[in-house]
Design an enzyme around this catalytic site. Sequence first.
Site, PDB file in Angstrom:
ATOM      1  N   GLU A  68      -3.355 -19.197 -48.554  1.00 20.83           N
ATOM      2  CA  GLU A  68      -2.250 -18.230 -48.610  1.00 20.83           C
ATOM      3  C   GLU A  68      -1.254 -18.582 -49.712  1.00 20.83           C
ATOM      4  OE1 GLU A  68      -0.743 -16.372 -44.819  1.00 20.83           O
ATOM      5  OE2 GLU A  68      -1.563 -18.242 -44.022  1.00 20.83           O
ATOM      6  N   SER A  76      11.452 -48.466 -31.924  1.00 27.20           N
ATOM      7  CA  SER A  76      10.712 -48.048 -33.130  1.00 27.20           C
ATOM      8  C   SER A  76      11.341 -46.858 -33.838  1.00 27.20           C
ATOM      9  CB  SER A  76       9.243 -47.769 -32.812  1.00 27.20           C
ATOM     10  OG  SER A  76       9.084 -46.593 -32.051  1.00 27.20           O
ATOM     11  N   THR A  90       9.247 -50.175 -26.572  1.00 22.79           N
ATOM     12  CA  THR A  90       9.260 -49.983 -25.120  1.00 22.79           C
ATOM     13  C   THR A  90       8.505 -51.084 -24.399  1.00 22.79           C
ATOM     14  OG1 THR A  90       9.496 -47.585 -25.318  1.00 22.79           O
ATOM     15  CG2 THR A  90       8.540 -48.400 -23.274  1.00 22.79           C
ATOM     16  N   THR A 131       6.264 -46.979 -29.606  1.00 26.49           N
ATOM     17  CA  THR A 131       5.292 -45.900 -29.808  1.00 26.49           C
ATOM     18  C   THR A 131       5.811 -44.750 -30.664  1.00 26.49           C
ATOM     19  OG1 THR A 131       5.954 -44.797 -27.743  1.00 26.49           O
ATOM     20  CG2 THR A 131       4.140 -46.402 -27.625  1.00 26.49           C
ATOM     21  N   ASP A 132       7.138 -44.619 -30.810  1.00 24.95           N
ATOM     22  CA  ASP A 132       7.677 -43.443 -31.496  1.00 24.95           C
ATOM     23  C   ASP A 132       7.222 -43.353 -32.952  1.00 24.95           C
ATOM     24  OD1 ASP A 132       8.934 -42.714 -29.191  1.00 24.95           O
ATOM     25  OD2 ASP A 132      10.959 -43.214 -29.845  1.00 24.95           O
ATOM     26  N   TYR A 152      16.043 -47.368 -19.978  1.00 21.15           N
ATOM     27  CA  TYR A 152      15.729 -48.722 -20.427  1.00 21.15           C
ATOM     28  C   TYR A 152      16.164 -48.901 -21.879  1.00 21.15           C
ATOM     29  CZ  TYR A 152      11.727 -46.659 -22.883  1.00 21.15           C
ATOM     30  OH  TYR A 152      10.936 -45.901 -23.709  1.00 21.15           O
ATOM     31  N   LYS A 160       0.766 -39.590 -31.960  1.00 14.33           N
ATOM     32  CA  LYS A 160       1.369 -39.516 -30.634  1.00 14.33           C
ATOM     33  C   LYS A 160       1.550 -38.047 -30.294  1.00 14.33           C
ATOM     34  CE  LYS A 160       5.217 -41.186 -27.812  1.00 14.33           C
ATOM     35  NZ  LYS A 160       6.433 -42.029 -27.737  1.00 14.33           N
TER      36      LYS A 160
END
Length: 386
Positions: free
Chosen positions: A342, A115, A69, A148-149, A82, A221
Site C-alpha cells: 500500500e 526492566s 519481577t 519481563t517488560d 510488589y 511478550k
Amino acid sequence: MQPGGTECGKSWRHVGRGVGLALSLAAGLAAIQPGGANAATSAPNTGGNQPSSSGGKRCTLLVLATGGTIAGQPNGFSAVGYKAGSLSGADLVASVPALGHLAQLRVEQIANIPSQDMNEAVWRHLAARIHQADIHHEACGIVITHGTDTMEESAYFLHKTYGGHTPVVITGAMRPASATSADGPANLLAAARTALAPQADGRGVLVVMNDQIHSARNVSKTHTTALQTFRSLNGGVAGWVDDDQVRFAQAPDTRTPDHDPLYDLPGHDLPRVDIIYVHAGLDAQPVEDAVARGAQGLVLAGVGDGNAPKAVLEALDKARAKGVLVVRSRRPAEGFTNRDVEVNDSARGFVAAGRLSPVQARLLAQLIIATGPKGVGEVQRAFDAE
C-alpha cells in the site's frame, strides 16, 4: 579440552567480532551499577571450576542478575503489589537448591532494576560480560535474570551483538518471588538446564519462560499477567524443557552476512531512533517532534501492514529528505511488513521491517546507523537478512 575450559561437552569455538570492544566496555562499565547493584556478588558455592570426585572439572554456570519481577518483594500498595529488583541474584540462586546439582555456580549482580528502566548502559555491560566469559571459557552456560517488560528487547540486542558459543539464556518471572505460586524458581531452573545443554550451542541468545524455549529473533511478550505470555509468533517455539530434558524442535541456524548477521557495538552511544505509534487521526506532530529532537531514524508502528495517515507519510517524506532513516513496521503482533504494497517504499525511500516488531526494528536500525552511512537498498537487505 582447551586450557581454562570446562568439561561441558561443547566446542569452545567463538566468533570474535566485537570482542576487543566488549572487553574495553567491561572495564569502562565496571563502576556503573544502576540501582546501587554490586557488580560481583557471588553465590555461597562460587569457586570457579572445582574438581569433581572423578578428578575432572565441574561445569560452571554463570548467572548474571539484573533485577525484575523475579526478584520482586511486596511494596505495600495492595495485596498483589510488589517492587521489582528487591532481591539479589544470590538470593534467587539460593532459593533453587537444585541448581547446585547441575553445575558449580557463579552469580554476578549487573544491575537490580525493574526492566522498564532497562537501558543501553546495562545492555553494554551485559554484552561485555558475556563476550568476556565466552572468550575466557569461564562457564559452560550463562543465564541472565531479567524483568519481563523489556526482556525481548534485551534478548534481541544481545543476540545481534554476541557471536560466541557459550549458550546465553534469559529468564524471569511473571509473579514476584513473594507470590504464593511464584514462577521464578522453576523458570531459573529450566533456564539453567537449557544453558548447560550441549545442543544449545550455536543458537544465539535464547529466552526460557514457562518451560518453553524461544529464539531471541522470534519472541514477544503477549499478555500482561499470564505465565504463558512469551510466544514466538512468526517463527514457532524453539523447544521445551521437559522435566530434566531439554528438547529442541528446530536445528540451529548458521549465521552468515546474509542471514541473522552480527553487528559490532560502536564505542559511542547508539544513535537515537524513535518509534511512531500510529492511531486513527494521527497527524504529523510526533514525526516532526522526533526529528527536532535529533532522531536519526524513525520506526513506524503502523496500522495493518505498516500503514499510516497521509499527513504522517508526508511528514516521513520530509524526514527522509533530511537524511533520517524511515522503517515501516506494524502494530499487529503477528505477520510481516511487506515492501511496496500500500505504501510505495521504493519511491519514498522507506525500508520495510519484514518479520521484525517495532522494538526489534528500532534496535536493528540503531546498530545499522551506528556502523556508518548506507543507502536504502543496503539497509533493506540488512532487514531482509533477519
